[in-house]
Design a protein around this motif. Structure first.
Motif, PDB file in Angstrom:
ATOM      1  N   PHE A   1       1.185  -1.237   0.132  1.00  0.00           N
ATOM      2  CA  PHE A   1      -0.363  -0.110  -0.223  1.00  0.00           C
ATOM      3  C   PHE A   1       0.662   1.550  -0.343  1.00  0.00           C
ATOM      4  CE2 PHE A   1      -3.343  -2.660   0.842  1.00  0.00           C
ATOM      5  CZ  PHE A   1      -4.545  -2.240   0.244  1.00  0.00           C
ATOM      6  N   THR A   2       1.858   1.496   0.022  1.00  0.00           N
ATOM      7  CA  THR A   2       3.327   2.237   0.276  1.00  0.00           C
ATOM      8  C   THR A   2       3.149   3.021  -1.411  1.00  0.00           C
ATOM      9  OG1 THR A   2       4.739   1.197  -0.225  1.00  0.00           O
ATOM     10  CG2 THR A   2       4.135   1.992   2.075  1.00  0.00           C
ATOM     11  N   MET A   3       2.989   2.262  -2.150  1.00  0.00           N
ATOM     12  CA  MET A   3       3.023   2.488  -3.181  1.00  0.00           C
ATOM     13  C   MET A   3       1.463   3.215  -4.377  1.00  0.00           C
ATOM     14  SD  MET A   3       4.120  -1.062  -5.447  1.00  0.00           S
ATOM     15  CE  MET A   3       2.929  -1.098  -6.859  1.00  0.00           C
ATOM     16  N   MET A   4       0.194   2.609  -3.352  1.00  0.00           N
ATOM     17  CA  MET A   4      -0.645   2.791  -3.624  1.00  0.00           C
ATOM     18  C   MET A   4      -1.212   4.378  -4.567  1.00  0.00           C
ATOM     19  SD  MET A   4      -2.368  -0.206  -4.585  1.00  0.00           S
ATOM     20  CE  MET A   4      -2.662  -2.124  -4.363  1.00  0.00           C
ATOM     21  N   ASN A   5      -0.940   4.812  -3.521  1.00  0.00           N
ATOM     22  CA  ASN A   5      -1.077   6.519  -3.905  1.00  0.00           C
ATOM     23  C   ASN A   5      -0.114   6.598  -5.880  1.00  0.00           C
ATOM     24  OD1 ASN A   5      -2.733   7.182  -1.814  1.00  0.00           O
ATOM     25  ND2 ASN A   5      -0.760   8.285  -1.069  1.00  0.00           N
ATOM     26  N   GLU A   6       0.617   6.006  -5.972  1.00  0.00           N
ATOM     27  CA  GLU A   6       0.894   7.222  -6.752  1.00  0.00           C
ATOM     28  C   GLU A   6       0.426   5.445  -8.201  1.00  0.00           C
ATOM     29  OE1 GLU A   6       5.317   6.440  -7.268  1.00  0.00           O
ATOM     30  OE2 GLU A   6       6.039   8.042  -5.873  1.00  0.00           O
ATOM     31  N   ALA A   7       0.207   3.762  -7.887  1.00  0.00           N
ATOM     32  CA  ALA A   7      -0.334   3.020  -8.924  1.00  0.00           C
ATOM     33  C   ALA A   7      -1.605   3.971  -9.040  1.00  0.00           C
ATOM     34  CB  ALA A   7      -0.087   1.952  -7.730  1.00  0.00           C
ATOM     35  N   ARG A   8      -2.495   3.939  -8.250  1.00  0.00           N
ATOM     36  CA  ARG A   8      -4.061   4.478  -8.382  1.00  0.00           C
ATOM     37  C   ARG A   8      -4.111   5.605  -9.341  1.00  0.00           C
ATOM     38  NH1 ARG A   8      -6.475   1.262  -2.931  1.00  0.00           N
ATOM     39  NH2 ARG A   8      -6.643  -0.489  -4.343  1.00  0.00           N
ATOM     40  N   LEU A   9      -3.299   6.254  -8.825  1.00  0.00           N
ATOM     41  CA  LEU A   9      -2.727   7.808 -10.065  1.00  0.00           C
ATOM     42  C   LEU A   9      -3.193   7.792 -11.158  1.00  0.00           C
ATOM     43  CD1 LEU A   9      -2.965  11.122 -10.189  1.00  0.00           C
ATOM     44  CD2 LEU A   9      -1.008  10.838  -9.211  1.00  0.00           C
ATOM     45  N   GLY A  10      -1.782   6.740 -11.752  1.00  0.00           N
ATOM     46  CA  GLY A  10      -1.492   6.184 -12.698  1.00  0.00           C
ATOM     47  C   GLY A  10      -2.872   6.178 -13.856  1.00  0.00           C
ATOM     48  N   VAL A  11      -3.449   4.995 -12.317  1.00  0.00           N
ATOM     49  CA  VAL A  11      -4.926   4.232 -13.496  1.00  0.00           C
ATOM     50  C   VAL A  11      -5.718   4.975 -13.539  1.00  0.00           C
ATOM     51  CG1 VAL A  11      -6.663   2.475 -13.504  1.00  0.00           C
ATOM     52  CG2 VAL A  11      -4.021   2.036 -12.292  1.00  0.00           C
ATOM     53  N   GLY A  12      -5.697   5.761 -12.393  1.00  0.00           N
ATOM     54  CA  GLY A  12      -6.507   7.072 -13.041  1.00  0.00           C
ATOM     55  C   GLY A  12      -6.429   8.569 -14.499  1.00  0.00           C
ATOM     56  N   LEU A  13      -5.389   8.011 -14.115  1.00  0.00           N
ATOM     57  CA  LEU A  13      -4.816   9.204 -15.551  1.00  0.00           C
ATOM     58  C   LEU A  13      -5.080   8.568 -17.023  1.00  0.00           C
ATOM     59  CD1 LEU A  13      -1.620  10.695 -16.287  1.00  0.00           C
ATOM     60  CD2 LEU A  13      -1.659   8.524 -17.598  1.00  0.00           C
ATOM     61  N   GLN A  14      -5.015   6.783 -17.756  1.00  0.00           N
ATOM     62  CA  GLN A  14      -5.398   5.906 -17.700  1.00  0.00           C
ATOM     63  C   GLN A  14      -6.797   6.400 -18.934  1.00  0.00           C
ATOM     64  OE1 GLN A  14      -4.477   1.789 -16.647  1.00  0.00           O
ATOM     65  NE2 GLN A  14      -2.712   1.998 -18.062  1.00  0.00           N
TER      66      GLN A  14
ATOM     67  N   LYS B   1      -8.507   7.794  -8.912  1.00  0.00           N
ATOM     68  CA  LYS B   1      -8.893   5.984  -9.418  1.00  0.00           C
ATOM     69  C   LYS B   1     -10.500   5.707  -9.759  1.00  0.00           C
ATOM     70  CE  LYS B   1      -8.745   2.077 -10.249  1.00  0.00           C
ATOM     71  NZ  LYS B   1     -10.060   0.667 -10.605  1.00  0.00           N
ATOM     72  N   GLY B   2     -11.246   5.824  -9.012  1.00  0.00           N
ATOM     73  CA  GLY B   2     -12.544   5.652  -9.272  1.00  0.00           C
ATOM     74  C   GLY B   2     -13.813   6.740 -10.188  1.00  0.00           C
ATOM     75  N   PHE B   3     -13.463   8.208  -9.562  1.00  0.00           N
ATOM     76  CA  PHE B   3     -13.741   8.711 -10.710  1.00  0.00           C
ATOM     77  C   PHE B   3     -13.635   9.019 -12.035  1.00  0.00           C
ATOM     78  CE2 PHE B   3     -15.366  12.849 -11.762  1.00  0.00           C
ATOM     79  CZ  PHE B   3     -16.905  12.879 -12.071  1.00  0.00           C
ATOM     80  N   LEU B   4     -12.343   8.747 -12.340  1.00  0.00           N
ATOM     81  CA  LEU B   4     -11.340   9.835 -13.571  1.00  0.00           C
ATOM     82  C   LEU B   4     -12.023   8.517 -14.834  1.00  0.00           C
ATOM     83  CD1 LEU B   4      -9.037  11.331 -13.036  1.00  0.00           C
ATOM     84  CD2 LEU B   4     -11.099  11.932 -12.755  1.00  0.00           C
ATOM     85  N   THR B   5     -11.645   7.447 -13.446  1.00  0.00           N
ATOM     86  CA  THR B   5     -12.220   6.049 -14.416  1.00  0.00           C
ATOM     87  C   THR B   5     -13.419   5.464 -15.136  1.00  0.00           C
ATOM     88  OG1 THR B   5     -12.133   4.344 -12.712  1.00  0.00           O
ATOM     89  CG2 THR B   5     -10.401   4.447 -14.256  1.00  0.00           C
ATOM     90  N   ASP B   6     -14.568   5.968 -13.691  1.00  0.00           N
ATOM     91  CA  ASP B   6     -15.516   6.131 -14.608  1.00  0.00           C
ATOM     92  C   ASP B   6     -15.982   6.905 -15.595  1.00  0.00           C
ATOM     93  OD1 ASP B   6     -16.521   3.870 -12.190  1.00  0.00           O
ATOM     94  OD2 ASP B   6     -17.244   4.707 -11.260  1.00  0.00           O
ATOM     95  N   ARG B   7     -15.919   7.729 -15.286  1.00  0.00           N
ATOM     96  CA  ARG B   7     -15.723   9.164 -16.417  1.00  0.00           C
ATOM     97  C   ARG B   7     -15.342   9.110 -17.610  1.00  0.00           C
ATOM     98  NH1 ARG B   7     -20.407  11.108 -16.599  1.00  0.00           N
ATOM     99  NH2 ARG B   7     -19.291  13.833 -17.024  1.00  0.00           N
ATOM    100  N   GLY B   8     -14.044   8.514 -17.007  1.00  0.00           N
ATOM    101  CA  GLY B   8     -13.499   8.601 -18.453  1.00  0.00           C
ATOM    102  C   GLY B   8     -14.048   7.561 -19.894  1.00  0.00           C
TER     103      GLY B   8
END
Length: 602
Positions: A287-300, A401-408
């Motif tokens: 979980f220490t890497m989750m903020n960066e990882a989930r930001l990356g998925v939101g970016l996708q 992560k959630g909103f940007l990928t749902d709406r994306g």
């Protein structure tokens, strides 16, 4: 045929006019002047447009093949991967100590956006490696860092994360993969993991698997999970490669999208692994890497919406269908010329097409600002040790992560709809954006889990202080700028104020009902995540509107570009922010209607 042009001007506007990164007191930010970031982003654009985009449809069409235990990536991928590596793009924000460039995470985020838009499946190979790098950098021993980090920085070796098992998706506590101590500091890893992106491929010399497993005798559930480094080839002390480890790719999944990335079933049969971090603390390490990882998925999510929007916009300008119902109203020079030349008008003149394109444009540009802001908070937390920034970005990440990928995903579907029947035909290329975007709603924690994380963990964290700090940030911004311009206040800031009150009311409803009706929060979690997402984008559009208004007043910048920002901000406030009232009404309806039917009635 797909088209894409990296939106460097929009990126620069967010970085310098909205976030004003050059004025931040974060270490490394003072070096990020306009000329420097423009040079970086222009070079990233050349790679994205010239190298990665031409391989996007190739990867989708050809996919990956498993041959004698080795995954063959699509034609051209290996040469492109070598070029990306040699260009230093895998090392942008990695530490200089390990061969990286040491730039802030916000610049890594901006550069990655162009790559993800141009070829999401390809970019996952280096994106996953970045996650493995971060985990080892934070939790590895000095010897592990020295061995792995330089090679992960350059993607000479790539990385993965192995979590999911066939019988256990989100519920990691019931995993069966075991790690038996051998008495020599290594462990024998045995089990099967599924849905492992880039688990096997032919792009790098070695693949470094980070594997979650349980050491026998440890605590039950997630408290007994440990994290292990399990390389494909066992490295010697000097970094040269030894024998093949006891692991293999059992098959690659045939899936809806991201065909150019190999999604593997990985079998570990007594494979040699080394503990990363502490025993039974694997979840903490992950979980220490989750903020960066989930930001990356939101970016996708928004990066796929960006390329889909660009293609839909081009189609709407060129495709002629029907007559303009408002021939004298803002048709534009391109549309006017087409109207004069034929018996039909371009799609872009029609109000419903214009509505769709405006929704796509408003989402993408607002999402970009939110993602970059989150990246600056990560930089502030990591580079300055700012606990408040860390708490705020931890609150925001489920929304990002959630909103940007749902709406994306919704926006890629909207772009496909602009094409009509041609959007359903593979030769136009637009359906790939829909199929590729869909996975971002599922991996790195399905979006329902993001919503539950937001309401059950992040909202009450620290006694609710991070959430209240976010509300105060919104209120403070409105108060600081509502006297600047009456039109801006009425058309942009007042709708944001109303939306933020809906968010506060929803949080209060959860708190009031927490003890006697906890199902209210659980049933309303996704609505709360979307409500907060709309407020976040409303805040971003307010910040962009203020920046554009000031630039116009001072005679700076491209007037048409800035006026378009203001028009889009007004559109977002008028057409998107009212959705907060709908989400609040759903939340207030409680969980009773959701849970009314017994399970057997479905």
């Amino acid at each position: 045929m797909q088209i894409f042009k990296s939106p460097v001007r929009d990126m620069q506007f967010v970085l310098h006019d909205v976030l004003r990164i050059g004025a931040e007191d974060i270490p490394g930010y003072r070096d990020l002047d306009r000329e420097t970031t423009e040079a970086i982003l222009e070079e990233a654009a050349k790679v994205a447009e010239g190298l990665l985009l031409p391989l996007n449809e190739v990867g989708d069409r050809e996919g990956c093949r498993l041959e004698n235990g080795v995954v063959r990536t699509p034609p051209g991928f290996r040469e492109a991967f070598d070029a990306v590596r040699e260009g230093g793009w895998t090392a942008v924000d990695c530490d200089t100590e390990w061969g990286g460039q040491g730039l802030p995470h916000v610049i890594h985020t901006a550069a990655q956006e162009a790559f993800v838009s141009a070829n999401m499946a390809f970019n996952m190979y280096q994106g996953l490696t970045h996650g493995a790098y971060s985990a080892i950098r934070l939790h590895g021993t000095e010897a592990q860092k020295a061995l792995y980090l330089p090679r992960l920085t350059t993607c000479e070796w790539t990385g993965t994360m192995n979590l999911t098992e066939p019988h256990a998706g989100t519920d990691l506590g019931i995993m069966r993969t075991r790690a038996e101590p051998r008495g020599d500091g290594t462990y024998a890893i045995t089990g099967q993991k599924i849905f492992i992106s880039a688990g096997e491929h032919d792009l790098a010399e070695n693949i470094v698997h980070l594997v979650l497993a349980k050491i026998p005798g440890g605590p039950e559930g997630t408290k007994g999970i440990s994290l292990f480094i399990v390389p494909k080839f066992l490295p010697r002390e000097d970094g040269s490669l030894g024998e093949r480890n006891a692991l293999s790719c059992g098959k690659i999944e045939h899936k809806m999208g991201i065909h150019g990335n190999a999604t593997c079933v990985m079998n570990f049969e007594g494979a040699t692994g080394w503990l990363l971090g502490q025993e039974h603390k694997g979840m903490r390490a992950m979980f220490t890497m989750m903020n960066e990882a989930r930001l990356g998925v939101g970016l996708q999510g928004y990066a796929q919406a960006e390329i889909a929007y660009q293609n839909a916009r081009a189609w709407a300008r060129e495709r002629v269908q029907g007559r303009n119902p408002l021939p004298d109203r803002n048709a534009g020079a391109v549309a006017a010329a087409a109207t004069a030349a034929g018996a039909a008008d371009p799609l872009i003149v029609h109000p419903d097409i214009r509505r769709s394109l405006m929704e796509q444009k408003a989402f993408v540009e607002g999402a970009r600002a939110l993602a970059y802001w989150a990246a600056t908070l990560i930089d502030r937390a990591h580079r300055k040790g700012d606990a408040e920034a860390d708490a705020l970005v931890s609150l925001l990440i489920p929304v990002v992560k959630g909103f940007l990928t749902d709406r994306g995903f919704e926006m890629t579907v909207a772009a496909q709809q602009v094409y009509g029947g041609h959007g359903y035909i593979e030769e136009t290329g637009v359906s790939q954006f829909v199929r590729d975007a869909r996975i971002a709603m599922i991996y790195e924690g399905a979006n329902g889990i993001q919503a539950l994380d937001l309401v059950a963990r992040k909202l009450p964290a620290g006694g609710g202080r991070p959430f209240m700090a976010f509300l105060e940030h919104v209120k403070g911004f409105i108060k600081a700028h509502e006297e600047e311009d009456e039109t801006l206040k009425v058309q942009v800031l007042d709708p944001l104020k109303a939306a933020s009150k809906d968010l506060q009311a929803a949080a209060m409803h959860f708190m009031e009902r927490a003890a006697k009706a906890p199902e209210d929060a659980l049933a309303g979690a996704t609505d709360f995540m979307h409500l907060m997402g709309h407020v976040c984008l409303g805040l971003m559009w307010a910040r962009m509107a203020v920046a554009a208004h000031r630039a116009l007043a001072e005679g700076r910048g491209d007037r048409a570009f800035l006026e378009a920002k203001l028009a889009t901000a007004r559109f977002h406030a008028a057409r998107q922010l009212p959705a907060t009232a709908l989400h609040l009404a759903r939340i207030r309806s409680g969980g009773e209607a959701v849970m009314a039917l017994p399970a057997e009635a479905f």
